[in-house]
Write a protein that holds these residues in place. Structure first.
Motif, PDB file in Angstrom:
ATOM      1  N   GLU A  77      40.439  34.649  44.050  1.00  0.00           N
ATOM      2  CA  GLU A  77      39.603  34.342  42.891  1.00  0.00           C
ATOM      3  C   GLU A  77      38.072  34.718  43.360  1.00  0.00           C
ATOM      4  O   GLU A  77      37.804  34.269  44.492  1.00  0.00           O
ATOM      5  N   TYR A  78      37.518  35.389  42.466  1.00  0.00           N
ATOM      6  CA  TYR A  78      36.026  35.735  42.711  1.00  0.00           C
ATOM      7  C   TYR A  78      35.114  35.338  41.598  1.00  0.00           C
ATOM      8  O   TYR A  78      35.471  35.464  40.456  1.00  0.00           O
ATOM      9  N   ARG A  79      33.927  34.770  42.012  1.00  0.00           N
ATOM     10  CA  ARG A  79      33.015  34.390  40.927  1.00  0.00           C
ATOM     11  C   ARG A  79      31.730  35.465  41.021  1.00  0.00           C
ATOM     12  O   ARG A  79      30.912  35.293  41.876  1.00  0.00           O
ATOM     13  N   LEU A  80      31.698  35.900  39.904  1.00  0.00           N
ATOM     14  CA  LEU A  80      30.791  37.024  39.815  1.00  0.00           C
ATOM     15  C   LEU A  80      29.490  36.291  39.016  1.00  0.00           C
ATOM     16  O   LEU A  80      29.663  35.757  38.180  1.00  0.00           O
ATOM     17  N   THR A  81      28.227  36.269  39.534  1.00  0.00           N
ATOM     18  CA  THR A  81      27.069  35.766  38.753  1.00  0.00           C
ATOM     19  C   THR A  81      26.027  36.854  38.672  1.00  0.00           C
ATOM     20  O   THR A  81      26.397  38.015  39.160  1.00  0.00           O
ATOM     21  N   ASP A  82      24.721  36.539  38.751  1.00  0.00           N
ATOM     22  CA  ASP A  82      23.866  37.616  38.513  1.00  0.00           C
ATOM     23  C   ASP A  82      23.882  38.652  39.575  1.00  0.00           C
ATOM     24  O   ASP A  82      23.704  38.107  40.766  1.00  0.00           O
ATOM     25  N   SER A  83      24.107  40.051  39.161  1.00  0.00           N
ATOM     26  CA  SER A  83      23.698  40.843  40.156  1.00  0.00           C
ATOM     27  C   SER A  83      25.004  41.313  40.925  1.00  0.00           C
ATOM     28  O   SER A  83      24.903  41.833  41.996  1.00  0.00           O
ATOM     29  N   HIS A  84      26.348  40.524  40.754  1.00  0.00           N
ATOM     30  CA  HIS A  84      27.503  40.795  41.431  1.00  0.00           C
ATOM     31  C   HIS A  84      28.087  42.030  40.963  1.00  0.00           C
ATOM     32  O   HIS A  84      28.115  42.365  39.687  1.00  0.00           O
ATOM     33  N   ALA A  85      29.114  42.701  41.656  1.00  0.00           N
ATOM     34  CA  ALA A  85      29.936  43.894  41.256  1.00  0.00           C
ATOM     35  C   ALA A  85      31.252  43.737  42.075  1.00  0.00           C
ATOM     36  O   ALA A  85      31.414  43.168  43.399  1.00  0.00           O
ATOM     37  N   VAL A  86      32.291  43.978  41.402  1.00  0.00           N
ATOM     38  CA  VAL A  86      33.592  44.199  42.007  1.00  0.00           C
ATOM     39  C   VAL A  86      34.029  45.645  41.706  1.00  0.00           C
ATOM     40  O   VAL A  86      33.877  46.141  40.758  1.00  0.00           O
ATOM     41  N   LEU A  87      34.791  46.049  42.835  1.00  0.00           N
ATOM     42  CA  LEU A  87      35.424  47.525  42.895  1.00  0.00           C
ATOM     43  C   LEU A  87      37.041  47.005  42.973  1.00  0.00           C
ATOM     44  O   LEU A  87      37.383  46.422  43.943  1.00  0.00           O
ATOM     45  N   ILE A  88      37.767  47.372  41.918  1.00  0.00           N
ATOM     46  CA  ILE A  88      39.160  46.937  41.934  1.00  0.00           C
ATOM     47  C   ILE A  88      40.008  48.404  42.134  1.00  0.00           C
ATOM     48  O   ILE A  88      39.759  49.355  41.204  1.00  0.00           O
ATOM     49  N   MET A  89      40.702  48.408  43.132  1.00  0.00           N
ATOM     50  CA  MET A  89      41.287  49.960  43.368  1.00  0.00           C
ATOM     51  C   MET A  89      42.557  49.800  42.442  1.00  0.00           C
ATOM     52  O   MET A  89      43.345  48.822  42.087  1.00  0.00           O
ATOM     53  N   PRO A  90      43.331  50.951  42.123  1.00  0.00           N
ATOM     54  CA  PRO A  90      44.616  51.095  41.605  1.00  0.00           C
ATOM     55  C   PRO A  90      45.660  50.443  42.172  1.00  0.00           C
ATOM     56  O   PRO A  90      45.762  50.481  43.469  1.00  0.00           O
ATOM     57  N   GLY A  91      46.543  49.769  41.519  1.00  0.00           N
ATOM     58  CA  GLY A  91      47.671  48.920  41.779  1.00  0.00           C
ATOM     59  C   GLY A  91      47.429  47.692  41.956  1.00  0.00           C
ATOM     60  O   GLY A  91      48.307  46.805  42.210  1.00  0.00           O
ATOM     61  N   SER A  92      45.890  47.466  41.796  1.00  0.00           N
ATOM     62  CA  SER A  92      45.710  45.660  42.093  1.00  0.00           C
ATOM     63  C   SER A  92      46.444  45.079  40.827  1.00  0.00           C
ATOM     64  O   SER A  92      46.159  45.425  39.847  1.00  0.00           O
ATOM     65  N   PHE A  93      46.231  43.697  41.095  1.00  0.00           N
ATOM     66  CA  PHE A  93      46.912  42.491  40.042  1.00  0.00           C
ATOM     67  C   PHE A  93      45.414  41.999  39.796  1.00  0.00           C
ATOM     68  O   PHE A  93      44.700  41.358  40.787  1.00  0.00           O
ATOM     69  N   VAL A  94      45.134  41.796  38.312  1.00  0.00           N
ATOM     70  CA  VAL A  94      43.828  41.521  37.886  1.00  0.00           C
ATOM     71  C   VAL A  94      44.104  40.365  36.837  1.00  0.00           C
ATOM     72  O   VAL A  94      45.159  40.565  35.935  1.00  0.00           O
ATOM     73  N   ARG A  95      43.433  39.211  36.890  1.00  0.00           N
ATOM     74  CA  ARG A  95      43.277  38.242  35.808  1.00  0.00           C
ATOM     75  C   ARG A  95      41.799  37.756  35.570  1.00  0.00           C
ATOM     76  O   ARG A  95      41.328  37.342  36.480  1.00  0.00           O
ATOM     77  N   MET A  96      41.572  37.809  34.241  1.00  0.00           N
ATOM     78  CA  MET A  96      40.127  37.393  34.035  1.00  0.00           C
ATOM     79  C   MET A  96      40.260  36.019  33.515  1.00  0.00           C
ATOM     80  O   MET A  96      40.736  35.599  32.515  1.00  0.00           O
ATOM     81  N   LYS A  97      39.674  35.090  34.328  1.00  0.00           N
ATOM     82  CA  LYS A  97      39.778  33.766  34.155  1.00  0.00           C
ATOM     83  C   LYS A  97      38.608  33.091  33.254  1.00  0.00           C
ATOM     84  O   LYS A  97      39.085  32.142  32.443  1.00  0.00           O
ATOM     85  N   HIS A  98      37.550  33.544  33.341  1.00  0.00           N
ATOM     86  CA  HIS A  98      36.507  32.982  32.861  1.00  0.00           C
ATOM     87  C   HIS A  98      35.283  33.807  32.364  1.00  0.00           C
ATOM     88  O   HIS A  98      35.176  34.627  33.576  1.00  0.00           O
ATOM     89  N   VAL A  99      34.834  33.740  31.463  1.00  0.00           N
ATOM     90  CA  VAL A  99      33.553  34.507  31.223  1.00  0.00           C
ATOM     91  C   VAL A  99      32.649  33.579  30.180  1.00  0.00           C
ATOM     92  O   VAL A  99      33.055  33.175  29.164  1.00  0.00           O
ATOM     93  N   ALA A 100      31.526  33.304  31.011  1.00  0.00           N
ATOM     94  CA  ALA A 100      30.471  32.300  30.364  1.00  0.00           C
ATOM     95  C   ALA A 100      29.775  32.916  28.969  1.00  0.00           C
ATOM     96  O   ALA A 100      29.532  34.171  29.117  1.00  0.00           O
ATOM     97  N   PRO A 101      29.531  32.244  28.228  1.00  0.00           N
ATOM     98  CA  PRO A 101      28.841  32.665  27.186  1.00  0.00           C
ATOM     99  C   PRO A 101      27.650  33.237  27.296  1.00  0.00           C
ATOM    100  O   PRO A 101      26.847  32.864  28.197  1.00  0.00           O
TER     101      PRO A 101
END
Length: 198
Positions: A80-104
């Motif tokens: 699990e990764y928590r992204l806040t102001d100015s965070h970025a993620v790079l997800i490579m092909p074949g990875s498993f991803v689940r969006m758990k929460h997006v704040a309003p």
């Protein structure tokens, strides 16, 4: 950075690729090669806030998500990764991803790039090393100047991809992606260097 191990349900995994994105003008794209989307210019409205699936998917493309402001919680390969102001993620092909929460009100930039198109960007040695580092450390905190430059490059690329009469979209996309890839690789390399000095 906050990361925690998590587990997925035993439900069948849905694979997501660039063919899942409509070509009706809602996304800036080169069909089958690259797709861009963002909500940088939109005022937040609770009724218009998109609903994100809570189940895991496997991406067959590379995915970049930048969060200039707000908060997102995302699982990448059971972490699990928590992204806040100015965070970025790079997800490579074949990875498993689940969006758990997006704040309003969260602002975000999304880029999906096909595996074949990535192979045409930069030299092979750099791409392999870039992929290795990204799999080990998919999240990065952008400095203010890095965030500003990344948004500028993204917006310039988006403008070209939405320009109907522009004939060199693939050439321009590769050039902009190579700049972004080089900047991220530089930032990740510096981060690894600092860790080794500690």
């Amino acid at each position: 950075m906050t990361t925690t191990k998590t587990s997925f349900s035993p439900n069948p995994i849905i694979k997501v690729d660039l063919l899942h994105f409509p070509t009706d003008g809602r996304f800036a794209q080169i069909p089958g090669k690259i797709v861009l989307s963002d909500n940088l210019e939109e005022d937040w409205n609770e009724e218009n806030e998109p609903q994100h699936p809570c189940f895991p998917v496997q991406v067959t493309m590379a995915v970049s998500i930048v969060c200039p402001s707000g908060e997102m919680v995302i699982d990448i390969d059971l972490t699990e990764y928590r992204l806040t102001d100015s965070h970025a993620v790079l997800i490579m092909p074949g990875s498993f991803v689940r969006m758990k929460h997006v704040a309003p009100g969260t602002k975000c930039i999304f880029m999906g790039i096909s595996s074949d198109f990535i192979k045409l960007v930069g030299d092979v040695k750099t791409s392999i090393e870039f992929g290795r580092i990204t799999r080990e450390h998919p999240m990065h905190v952008l400095k203010p100047d890095e965030l500003e430059e990344s948004i500028s490059i993204y917006q310039a690329l988006k403008k070209k991809l939405t320009q109907k009469d522009y004939q060199y979209k693939e050439t321009v996309a590769k050039a902009y992606l190579q700049i972004l890839q080089s900047n991220v690789f530089q930032a990740f390399s510096q981060g690894q260097g600092k860790k080794s000095e500690e």
